[in-house]
Motif scaffolding. Structure first.
Motif, PDB file in Angstrom:
ATOM      1  N   PRO A  66       0.841  -1.196   0.000  1.00 35.92           N
ATOM      2  CA  PRO A  66       0.000   0.000   0.000  1.00 35.92           C
ATOM      3  C   PRO A  66       0.874   1.243   0.000  1.00 35.92           C
ATOM      4  CG  PRO A  66       0.090  -0.936   2.193  1.00 35.92           C
ATOM      5  CD  PRO A  66       0.836  -1.893   1.294  1.00 35.92           C
ATOM      6  N   THR A  67       0.451   2.277  -0.704  1.00 35.46           N
ATOM      7  CA  THR A  67       1.263   3.486  -0.775  1.00 35.46           C
ATOM      8  C   THR A  67       0.395   4.708  -1.000  1.00 35.46           C
ATOM      9  OG1 THR A  67       3.125   4.537  -1.925  1.00 35.46           O
ATOM     10  CG2 THR A  67       1.609   3.271  -3.272  1.00 35.46           C
ATOM     11  N   GLU A  68       0.909   5.850  -0.601  1.00 37.26           N
ATOM     12  CA  GLU A  68       0.237   7.121  -0.841  1.00 37.26           C
ATOM     13  C   GLU A  68       0.580   7.632  -2.245  1.00 37.26           C
ATOM     14  OE1 GLU A  68      -0.128   9.205   3.507  1.00 37.26           O
ATOM     15  OE2 GLU A  68       1.783   9.400   2.463  1.00 37.26           O
ATOM     16  N   HIS A  91      -6.611   5.974  -9.137  1.00 42.48           N
ATOM     17  CA  HIS A  91      -6.570   6.433  -7.746  1.00 42.48           C
ATOM     18  C   HIS A  91      -6.208   7.918  -7.727  1.00 42.48           C
ATOM     19  CE1 HIS A  91      -6.825   2.258  -6.392  1.00 42.48           C
ATOM     20  NE2 HIS A  91      -5.947   1.984  -7.348  1.00 42.48           N
ATOM     21  N   ASN A 104      -0.271  14.734  -0.091  1.00 37.21           N
ATOM     22  CA  ASN A 104      -0.450  13.284  -0.113  1.00 37.21           C
ATOM     23  C   ASN A 104      -1.914  12.916  -0.182  1.00 37.21           C
ATOM     24  OD1 ASN A 104       2.333  12.891   0.102  1.00 37.21           O
ATOM     25  ND2 ASN A 104       2.272  12.809   2.328  1.00 37.21           N
ATOM     26  N   SER A 105      -2.209  11.891  -0.986  1.00 40.35           N
ATOM     27  CA  SER A 105      -3.558  11.336  -1.086  1.00 40.35           C
ATOM     28  C   SER A 105      -3.482   9.838  -0.827  1.00 40.35           C
ATOM     29  CB  SER A 105      -4.145  11.597  -2.473  1.00 40.35           C
ATOM     30  OG  SER A 105      -4.213  12.971  -2.764  1.00 40.35           O
ATOM     31  N   CYS A 106      -4.560   9.285  -0.336  1.00 46.48           N
ATOM     32  CA  CYS A 106      -4.609   7.856  -0.036  1.00 46.48           C
ATOM     33  C   CYS A 106      -5.643   7.196  -0.936  1.00 46.48           C
ATOM     34  CB  CYS A 106      -4.976   7.686   1.426  1.00 46.48           C
ATOM     35  SG  CYS A 106      -4.997   5.976   2.006  1.00 46.48           S
ATOM     36  N   CYS A 107      -5.337   6.114  -1.467  1.00 52.53           N
ATOM     37  CA  CYS A 107      -4.163   5.246  -1.444  1.00 52.53           C
ATOM     38  C   CYS A 107      -4.197   4.428  -2.721  1.00 52.53           C
ATOM     39  CB  CYS A 107      -4.167   4.270  -0.271  1.00 52.53           C
ATOM     40  SG  CYS A 107      -4.156   5.067   1.332  1.00 52.53           S
ATOM     41  N   SER A 109      -2.066   0.573  -4.439  1.00 47.03           N
ATOM     42  CA  SER A 109      -1.167  -0.545  -4.146  1.00 47.03           C
ATOM     43  C   SER A 109      -0.225  -0.760  -5.304  1.00 47.03           C
ATOM     44  CB  SER A 109      -1.967  -1.827  -3.879  1.00 47.03           C
ATOM     45  OG  SER A 109      -2.761  -1.695  -2.728  1.00 47.03           O
ATOM     46  N   ALA A 157       6.027   6.418  -1.422  1.00 43.19           N
ATOM     47  CA  ALA A 157       4.899   7.014  -2.137  1.00 43.19           C
ATOM     48  C   ALA A 157       5.083   6.937  -3.649  1.00 43.19           C
ATOM     49  CB  ALA A 157       4.728   8.471  -1.711  1.00 43.19           C
TER      50      ALA A 157
END
Length: 206
Positions: A66-68, A91, A104-107, A109, A157
């Motif tokens: 998982p990454t931002e 995303h 930063n935004s989530c998320c 993979s 990220a």
């Protein structure tokens, strides 16, 4: 007229009341049945949600990271465009002003292990031009962008870089753009520059 049907008859009234009580009891049984089905449906929904989450987390833990998502707008005044928004493989990321970061935004993979030929789909839109806010921006853009090599140790990220003439690059790194170990040339970092006052960590170099 039958006495049971005669509304003037006391016995008829009693019969009507009995009939009404029976109807109420049937309605209560139906309501209880609906409530039971609702509870069962709710429990089934919770079960499937929890099962799906467990499967997703297992898959993420085994094969995916998982990454931002963040971004950098390398365009500057007077002719650069601000970024109205962007996405990576669907995303969403945030907007980015001229010579500014997107936050930063989530998320999303990423595969735990990088492989040659790995690409992501980047889509973005422009907002306005600094010296002429009323100019109509270019249409939304899309590009399949190659992902440079990363490892589990240095991954971080998904960082998207926007340049003039609809050029875009991506970097996967745990470092920020001003870190000396950020995997990008000083030319490509502009207008950002590496901070020389940040000492290198030997463990980070591995």
């Amino acid at each position: 007229m039958n006495w049971f049907e005669d509304p003037r008859s006391p016995r008829g009234v009693v019969g009507d009341l009995a009939h009404m009580r029976g109807t109420v009891r049937v309605g209560e049984r139906l309501l209880n049945t609906v409530r039971s089905f609702s509870r069962i449906a709710g429990r089934l929904w919770q079960f499937f949600c929890i099962s799906g989450l467990a499967i997703s987390l297992t898959a993420c833990g085994e094969d995916m990271l998982p990454t931002e998502i963040t971004g950098y707008n390398h365009m500057t005044k007077p002719d650069g465009w601000s970024i109205g928004g962007f996405s990576v493989d669907g995303h969403g990321g945030a907007n980015a002003s001229l010579a500014g970061g997107a936050g930063n935004s989530c998320c999303m993979s990423l595969p735990r292990r990088w492989h040659p030929g790995m690409t992501v789909k980047v889509e973005w839109s422009y907002n306005h031009r600094a010296h002429d806010p009323d100019t109509t921006p270019p249409p939304p853009q899309m590009a399949m962008v190659e992902v440079p090599e990363y490892t589990v140790k240095n991954s971080g990220a998904m960082q998207v870089h926007f340049y003039p003439n609809h050029r875009v690059k991506v970097v996967v790194s745990k470092f920020g753009i001003e870190h000396m170990l950020y995997p990008m040339s000083e030319e490509d970092k502009k207008p950002w520059v590496s901070r020389k006052d940040w000492s290198k960590d030997k463990d980070d170099e591995k």
